[in-house]
Design a protein around this motif. Structure first.
Motif, PDB file in Angstrom:
ATOM      1  N   LEU A 239       0.496  -4.209  -7.444  1.00 23.23           N
ATOM      2  CA  LEU A 239       0.889  -3.086  -6.598  1.00 23.23           C
ATOM      3  C   LEU A 239       0.384  -3.289  -5.176  1.00 23.23           C
ATOM      4  CD1 LEU A 239       0.197  -0.046  -8.973  1.00 23.23           C
ATOM      5  CD2 LEU A 239       2.348  -1.278  -8.627  1.00 23.23           C
ATOM      6  N   ASP A 240      -0.856  -3.747  -5.056  1.00 18.14           N
ATOM      7  CA  ASP A 240      -1.406  -4.034  -3.729  1.00 18.14           C
ATOM      8  C   ASP A 240      -0.573  -5.097  -3.011  1.00 18.14           C
ATOM      9  OD1 ASP A 240      -3.645  -2.276  -3.691  1.00 18.14           O
ATOM     10  OD2 ASP A 240      -4.757  -3.651  -4.980  1.00 18.14           O
ATOM     11  N   ALA A 241      -0.153  -6.098  -3.765  1.00 15.84           N
ATOM     12  CA  ALA A 241       0.568  -7.216  -3.150  1.00 15.84           C
ATOM     13  C   ALA A 241       1.899  -6.800  -2.549  1.00 15.84           C
ATOM     14  CB  ALA A 241       0.787  -8.320  -4.186  1.00 15.84           C
ATOM     15  N   VAL A 242       2.549  -5.798  -3.152  1.00 10.42           N
ATOM     16  CA  VAL A 242       3.854  -5.355  -2.622  1.00 10.42           C
ATOM     17  C   VAL A 242       3.729  -4.088  -1.779  1.00 10.42           C
ATOM     18  CG1 VAL A 242       5.184  -6.447  -4.456  1.00 10.42           C
ATOM     19  CG2 VAL A 242       4.412  -4.080  -4.745  1.00 10.42           C
ATOM     20  N   GLY A 243       2.500  -3.601  -1.612  1.00  8.20           N
ATOM     21  CA  GLY A 243       2.291  -2.455  -0.736  1.00  8.20           C
ATOM     22  C   GLY A 243       2.631  -1.108  -1.327  1.00  8.20           C
ATOM     23  N   VAL A 244       2.520  -0.979  -2.652  1.00  8.29           N
ATOM     24  CA  VAL A 244       2.774   0.306  -3.307  1.00  8.29           C
ATOM     25  C   VAL A 244       1.455   1.063  -3.427  1.00  8.29           C
ATOM     26  CG1 VAL A 244       3.419   1.423  -5.485  1.00  8.29           C
ATOM     27  CG2 VAL A 244       4.806  -0.437  -4.576  1.00  8.29           C
TER      28      VAL A 244
ATOM     29  N   ASP B 193      13.388  -2.239  -0.570  1.00  6.01           N
ATOM     30  CA  ASP B 193      13.070  -2.498   0.828  1.00  6.01           C
ATOM     31  C   ASP B 193      11.764  -1.792   1.185  1.00  6.01           C
ATOM     32  OD1 ASP B 193      13.651   0.193   2.337  1.00  6.01           O
ATOM     33  OD2 ASP B 193      15.375  -0.108   1.031  1.00  6.01           O
ATOM     34  N   GLU B 194      11.144  -2.238   2.269  1.00  9.56           N
ATOM     35  CA  GLU B 194       9.806  -1.771   2.607  1.00  9.56           C
ATOM     36  C   GLU B 194       9.751  -0.269   2.840  1.00  9.56           C
ATOM     37  OE1 GLU B 194       6.231  -2.748   5.843  1.00  9.56           O
ATOM     38  OE2 GLU B 194       8.107  -3.906   5.833  1.00  9.56           O
ATOM     39  N   ALA B 195      10.745   0.289   3.517  1.00  6.68           N
ATOM     40  CA  ALA B 195      10.746   1.718   3.816  1.00  6.68           C
ATOM     41  C   ALA B 195      10.827   2.557   2.547  1.00  6.68           C
ATOM     42  CB  ALA B 195      11.915   2.052   4.743  1.00  6.68           C
ATOM     43  N   SER B 196      11.645   2.125   1.597  1.00  8.71           N
ATOM     44  CA  SER B 196      11.764   2.855   0.337  1.00  8.71           C
ATOM     45  C   SER B 196      10.499   2.708  -0.498  1.00  8.71           C
ATOM     46  CB  SER B 196      12.967   2.354  -0.462  1.00  8.71           C
ATOM     47  OG  SER B 196      14.174   2.550   0.251  1.00  8.71           O
ATOM     48  N   ARG B 197       9.972   1.500  -0.527  1.00  6.85           N
ATOM     49  CA  ARG B 197       8.758   1.244  -1.314  1.00  6.85           C
ATOM     50  C   ARG B 197       7.579   2.066  -0.808  1.00  6.85           C
ATOM     51  NH1 ARG B 197       9.299  -4.082  -1.493  1.00  6.85           N
ATOM     52  NH2 ARG B 197       8.016  -4.438   0.344  1.00  6.85           N
ATOM     53  N   ALA B 198       7.557   2.364   0.488  1.00 10.88           N
ATOM     54  CA  ALA B 198       6.471   3.151   1.069  1.00 10.88           C
ATOM     55  C   ALA B 198       6.463   4.591   0.552  1.00 10.88           C
ATOM     56  CB  ALA B 198       6.583   3.146   2.587  1.00 10.88           C
TER      57      ALA B 198
END
Length: 296
Positions: free
Chosen positions: A139-144, A109-114
């Motif tokens: 990595l850029d595409a998924v916001g890591v 999920d986005e919060a964990s990935r951040a």
């Protein structure tokens, strides 16, 4: 008590794993293979560490600093995923050659990935620029968030130029000085160019004296190995205690560095007299500069 940049206790974990799928001739772990028994032990150790972090009520940040390549091992990917979901975990960072699977990141999920940070090293003689940059783009595409670096060997100069041109401008490109260099390895013109790419390269090649300097290591950061043995950092072997047997409050205290010099970012990023905690902020463990401060 002084805390690290994000206010969390930083735990630098280095377990039993020492195998690597790359064969860099300057690395003692190149193409080393761990036995199934060693890998099973490492998985148990990583699982125990993850369970310990989950049971804590204090803010914790984790940096995995394996001798080998960890992201090709499922148990490290699982551990990072679990840790990132925990409310008491601020960051989960790992050093990697970026050759392992990346699809697990998109499943978070986005919060964990951040919370994920990857410290990625490009090895020009082990993979192609196109493949490495494509993986950075994923990595850029998924916001890591991530940083990228290269060992600054002279034979890597063209690769460094090409990598800087290929990466987004906000990605910090760090350079590690070649540790077997002798006097005159870097020409003056080369140094001017390398310093322009990485403004902190000088600290890698010419470390500021460390002995007696204040350091967060042992106070707001600890190194832990697979069986839980705690030291202040990877480079000072004095044992402080055991993660699973002792209260951290009894171990954490202000300590000055006993080493003449510290030439590895893992260590000198914790120095109080150097600017890295302030400059990198919450990205300090994975060498990730805030976007506004990243330079091309």
């Amino acid at each position: 008590m002084l805390t690290a940049a994000d206010g969390a206790l930083a735990l630098l974990y280095r377990g039993t794993l020492s195998s690597c799928n790359y064969a860099c001739d300057y690395c003692p772990f190149a193409k080393k293979q761990d036995s199934r028994a060693v890998l099973a032990r490492d998985a148990r150790e990583v699982g125990r560490f993850t369970e310990w972090v989950a049971a804590q009520d204090r803010a914790i940040s984790v940096l995995f600093t394996p001798w080998g390549e960890a992201l090709v091992r499922r148990h490290y990917r699982t551990a990072m995923h679990i840790l990132a979901t925990l409310p008491n975990v601020r960051q989960v960072a790992l050093q990697t050659n970026l050759s392992g699977p990346l699809s697990w990141l998109a499943d978070m999920d986005e919060a964990s990935r951040a919370k994920i940070g990857l410290w990625c090293t490009y090895h020009p003689d082990q993979t192609t620029l196109a493949r490495f940059v494509e993986r950075c783009a994923r990595l850029d595409a998924v916001g890591v968030r991530y940083s990228v670096g290269v060992v600054a060997l002279r034979e890597h100069y063209d690769a460094i130029r090409a990598l800087r041109a290929a990466l987004p401008s906000h990605i910090y490109l760090w350079l590690n000085a070649y540790d077997r260099r002798g006097p005159g390895y870097y020409a003056a013109d080369d140094l001017a160019w390398l310093d322009a790419i990485d403004p902190w390269f000088a600290q890698s090649r010419r470390p500021a004296p460390s002995r007696g300097k204040g350091c967060l290591a042992g106070e707001a950061a600890l190194s832990v190995d697979g069986d839980g043995t705690l030291t202040r950092c990877h480079f000072v072997p004095e044992v402080l205690g055991n993660l699973y047997q002792h209260e951290l409050a009894d171990l954490l205290q202000e300590r000055s560095c006993p080493r003449f010099k510290c030439d590895c970012y893992i260590g000198y990023a914790q120095r109080k007299d150097l600017p890295f905690q302030r400059v990198f902020g919450e990205g300090v463990l994975a060498r990730i500069l805030p976007m506004a401060r990243s330079a091309r």
